[in-house]
Structure formats: C-alpha cells, structure tokens
Write a protein that holds these residues in place. Structure first.
Motif, PDB file in Angstrom:
ATOM      1  N   GLN A  46       0.812  -1.214   0.000  1.00 38.75           N
ATOM      2  CA  GLN A  46       0.000   0.000   0.000  1.00 38.75           C
ATOM      3  C   GLN A  46       0.847   1.267   0.000  1.00 38.75           C
ATOM      4  O   GLN A  46       0.369   2.346  -0.362  1.00 38.75           O
ATOM      5  N   SER A  47       2.096   1.142   0.408  1.00 38.93           N
ATOM      6  CA  SER A  47       2.959   2.327   0.432  1.00 38.93           C
ATOM      7  C   SER A  47       3.356   2.775  -0.971  1.00 38.93           C
ATOM      8  O   SER A  47       3.817   3.911  -1.153  1.00 38.93           O
ATOM      9  N   ILE A  48       3.197   1.909  -1.961  1.00 33.49           N
ATOM     10  CA  ILE A  48       3.609   2.285  -3.318  1.00 33.49           C
ATOM     11  C   ILE A  48       2.773   3.449  -3.826  1.00 33.49           C
ATOM     12  O   ILE A  48       3.303   4.472  -4.279  1.00 33.49           O
ATOM     13  N   SER A  74       0.758   5.402  -2.017  1.00 29.76           N
ATOM     14  CA  SER A  74       0.752   6.548  -1.097  1.00 29.76           C
ATOM     15  C   SER A  74       2.085   7.276  -1.042  1.00 29.76           C
ATOM     16  O   SER A  74       2.121   8.463  -0.704  1.00 29.76           O
ATOM     17  N   ARG A  75       3.199   6.567  -1.384  1.00 23.26           N
ATOM     18  CA  ARG A  75       4.495   7.188  -1.198  1.00 23.26           C
ATOM     19  C   ARG A  75       5.399   7.199  -2.435  1.00 23.26           C
ATOM     20  O   ARG A  75       6.406   7.896  -2.443  1.00 23.26           O
ATOM     21  N   ASN A  76       5.082   6.451  -3.461  1.00 24.51           N
ATOM     22  CA  ASN A  76       5.935   6.419  -4.651  1.00 24.51           C
ATOM     23  C   ASN A  76       5.285   7.024  -5.887  1.00 24.51           C
ATOM     24  O   ASN A  76       5.981   7.466  -6.802  1.00 24.51           O
ATOM     25  N   ASN A 118       3.265   9.792  -7.978  1.00 24.47           N
ATOM     26  CA  ASN A 118       2.976  11.229  -7.972  1.00 24.47           C
ATOM     27  C   ASN A 118       1.510  11.435  -7.586  1.00 24.47           C
ATOM     28  O   ASN A 118       0.614  10.849  -8.203  1.00 24.47           O
ATOM     29  N   PRO A 119       1.218  12.244  -6.569  1.00 22.96           N
ATOM     30  CA  PRO A 119      -0.166  12.449  -6.135  1.00 22.96           C
ATOM     31  C   PRO A 119      -1.083  12.973  -7.236  1.00 22.96           C
ATOM     32  O   PRO A 119      -2.311  12.861  -7.124  1.00 22.96           O
ATOM     33  N   ARG A 134       8.531  -1.460  -8.283  1.00 17.79           N
ATOM     34  CA  ARG A 134       8.514  -1.355  -6.814  1.00 17.79           C
ATOM     35  C   ARG A 134       7.891  -2.595  -6.184  1.00 17.79           C
ATOM     36  O   ARG A 134       8.334  -3.057  -5.121  1.00 17.79           O
TER      37      ARG A 134
END
Length: 401
Positions: free
Chosen positions: A222-224, A226-228, A230-231, A275
């Motif tokens: 799930q971090s991909i 949220s954190r990798n 581009n929003p 990722r």
C-alpha cells in the motif's frame, strides 16, 4: 442522409426488435472465448438483413460491412458480445438459462444495439458515403481479450475513425458522457506467493509464518501508491484475495494473494511493477520467507482523441430528446477498446442505462444487474450521429446525422 428526426424515428421503431434480440441473448449467454452460438445467432440476423459479413474473425468475431454507393471515409463501430461467469439472480422472464453465466455487464445490449444499427444502415445504403464497418467482438471481459486478435485479422485496415459505447448503469437513462485523453484505466493483475516453513501453532518459533510475512507484505504494498506515485497521477493497487492455511492450530507454510493495479500513465505503470518486485522480495526475506511475484499486464488505458471528444460534445447536444451531455471523470474500470484507439482516432462513450423505477440500480458485474433497454436506441443514435458527422466533416457537410 436522413434528418435527425427521421433517424430518431427509424431507431425508435427498431427498439422492440433490439429489445427482443437483447432478451434472447440475455437468456443464452456465453463467456469469453466460448461465444460460438452467440456468433452464430448474430450472423444469422445479419444475413437476414442482407449484410455482407465475415465470420470467425480473431476467434468468434464478426465483421459486417455496409458500403455506400458514394465514396467516403471508412467508419468502424464496435460492440462486444461475451458474458460473465456469474449466476443470474434477477427475477425476470428473460433471466439467464445457463447456470453460472450471465450478461452482467450489458454486452447483450451492445450487440443488439449494433444489430439495430446494421438494420438501419442497410435500409439507407443508397444514401451512404463510404463504408460502415460493424465489429462484433468476442472476449472483452478476459485478458488477453478479443480486440487484439481482431486487429491482427485486419479489421482496422483502411479505417478512418472508430467509435464505441458502453451502456452504463451508474449514469441515468438520458445521460451520455466521455472525456478527452485518458478515460478508462490500464488494468494489470498480479499473484504473490509467499513460502515459509509450516509447523505447530503452539510452536511458532520453529516455523516461518507465511501469514505474518504475507500480512506485512499487504501493508507494504500500500505504500507504493501513497508514497511512490505522484499524487497528481491516479493509481490503485488492491489486494483482493488472500489465501493461507487450513487450520487454526497450524502455522501456514504458504500464502497466496491476488490483486489488481490500475493506472493511466505508462511511466507510473512501469514504476509500480518495479517497486512491487522489490517489496515482495525484500519484505518476504525480512521475515525469513521467500516471495514470488507473477505480474500480468492487461489492457492499456483507453485514450480518447481530443478532436473526437469535441465531436461528441457537439453532436450529442444536437440530438433529439435533450440528452444530458457530461464530461466524465476518469474511470478505473478497463476496456480493450483501448487497442483500437492506439491504431486509429476515435472515441469511447458512456450511455446512461440506470433507472431506479425499473430496478436497473445494480453495478456492472452484479448478479442482479439489469439496464433500461431504451438506452439501446440512444446508443444507436449516438453512434450513427458520430459516424455521419465524421463523414460530413470529410465532405464538408458536417452535421449531427
């Protein structure tokens, strides 16, 4: 060509027949890659109309060609014909007669709409410019899909533009929508297998728990997004299934999870896959287990031609009946119509088919899915209007049909 009102009247007169076709197909669904009888039925209807058809195209696909007496562009229109492996739970006279298979996405209505278009075009052949190529495509629901085999079989040779619709129950009857550029998502599938060392539930220190490693992996994935990612780039990574173990007092040796990745941007798509490979290997190793990722790329994103969307906005607003014309949000559902749009300019459009009063309120792929059958006439009218406006643009006489 006929006036807007004449075309409208001709299609409304064909709606009872389109409804009959749709209900027959709804009662006799066939899943992706198994549409033999569906294709036979479609071919039979087209032959009765006098259409020039080609069968067995890219599998069970059919192409109906209607040539006008005057030269002009070649316009392709596409409908999908396959059903889904879902049990029909509707209480209606036309419910599926095939156990475990139903038209839960509206492809029966897409097919019937295209048959209505074929009937109309056959009746005005003498007035047509150019060629209308009607594609009845199998296997949209399951990758690798039916669009690519049909393209490889030459269905787009010489085509100047292509249009398609999806009857869409989240939109009410009377509404139509699309958007320029990325419209529907690229859809990939993945399976992750975590292998540890099973053992006694009371002696976890002697095991490598695949459930613990797999659970950590679900969280890490799930971090991909949220954190990798581009929003400003839409993306979804969902783990939809997790299977491990058979008994509460046994440490599972193996855990298997399945999920989907949805993106619009090709670079984001590639980054997410890379990722995932890193996270699966490293997270499993952190828990002493082994992680394996099987990643399967599905359909690319549906990307509408901006000029064709401008045509939609103009043409749809001119149609009789005062349609509600909308610019759609991006949709995370996928469609192999994307492959056609990679080859020629075109537009994929939604036609509202929801109706609370008739019970057409369930989502696509739901066991009680149904639609407002009047939407078939709207879809037929929109596709014809798009085609004829494109032909008119080529000849300098553009209009809504």
């Amino acid at each position: 060509m006929k006036t807007n009102e004449q075309i409208q009247a001709a299609l409304e007169a064909r709606l009872p027949q389109m409804t009959a076709w749709r209900r027959y197909l709804h009662q006799h669904p066939e899943p992706s890659f198994h549409e033999q009888e569906t294709a036979r039925y479609i071919a039979e209807q087209l032959r009765e109309m006098g259409c020039d058809i080609r069968t067995g195209v890219g599998g069970h696909g059919i192409v109906a060609t209607i040539r006008g007496e005057r030269p002009g562009p070649v316009i392709a229109l596409r409908a999908d014909i396959d059903a889904l492996p879902i049990q029909d739970e509707k209480d209606v006279p036309y419910r599926s007669t095939v156990d475990g298979v139903m038209h839960a996405c509206g492809h029966d209505a897409h097919t019937s709409t295209m048959l209505g278009i074929a009937s109309y075009y056959q009746s005005v052949r003498g007035e047509l410019q150019g060629e209308r190529r009607l594609l009845f495509q199998p296997a949209e629901e399951i990758c690798p899909g039916g669009a690519k085999p049909m393209i490889e079989a030459g269905v787009l040779e010489g085509v100047d533009a292509i249009y398609g619709v999806h009857l869409w129950s989240p939109l009410p009857y009377g509404a139509v929508a699309t958007r320029p550029g990325p419209f529907m998502a690229a859809a990939d599938e993945f399976t992750v297998t975590v292998t540890g060392q099973g053992g006694h539930g009371g002696l976890p220190h002697q095991t490598i728990d695949a459930v613990v490693a797999g659970s950590a992996l679900v969280q890490a994935l799930q971090s991909i997004v949220s954190r990798n990612v581009n929003p400003l780039q839409p993306a979804v990574l969902s783990v939809g299934a997790f299977h491990a173990g058979k008994s509460g007092n046994v440490i599972a040796e193996r855990a298997v999870m399945n999920g989907t990745v949805r993106t619009f941007d090709p670079q984001t798509r590639r980054m997410i896959r890379a990722r995932m490979e890193q996270i699966v290997a490293q997270t499993a190793e952190l828990h002493g287990a082994k992680g394996e990722l099987n990643y399967r790329e599905g359909y690319p994103s549906v990307v509408n031609d901006a000029g064709e969307v401008d045509r939609f906005m103009r043409v749809a607003a001119q149609l009789p009946g005062e349609l509600q014309v909308e610019r759609s949000d991006m949709i995370m559902a996928a469609e192999d119509f994307a492959y056609y749009l990679q080859q020629v300019p075109g537009c994929f459009m939604f036609v509202g088919a929801g109706n609370e009063q008739t019970g057409a309120i369930y989502a696509h792929h739901h066991p009680r899915f149904d639609l407002d059958e009047r939407a078939m006439a709207v879809a037929a009218r929109l596709l014809i209007a798009m085609a004829e406006d494109r032909v008119g643009a080529a000849s300098g006489t553009a209009g809504a049909g």
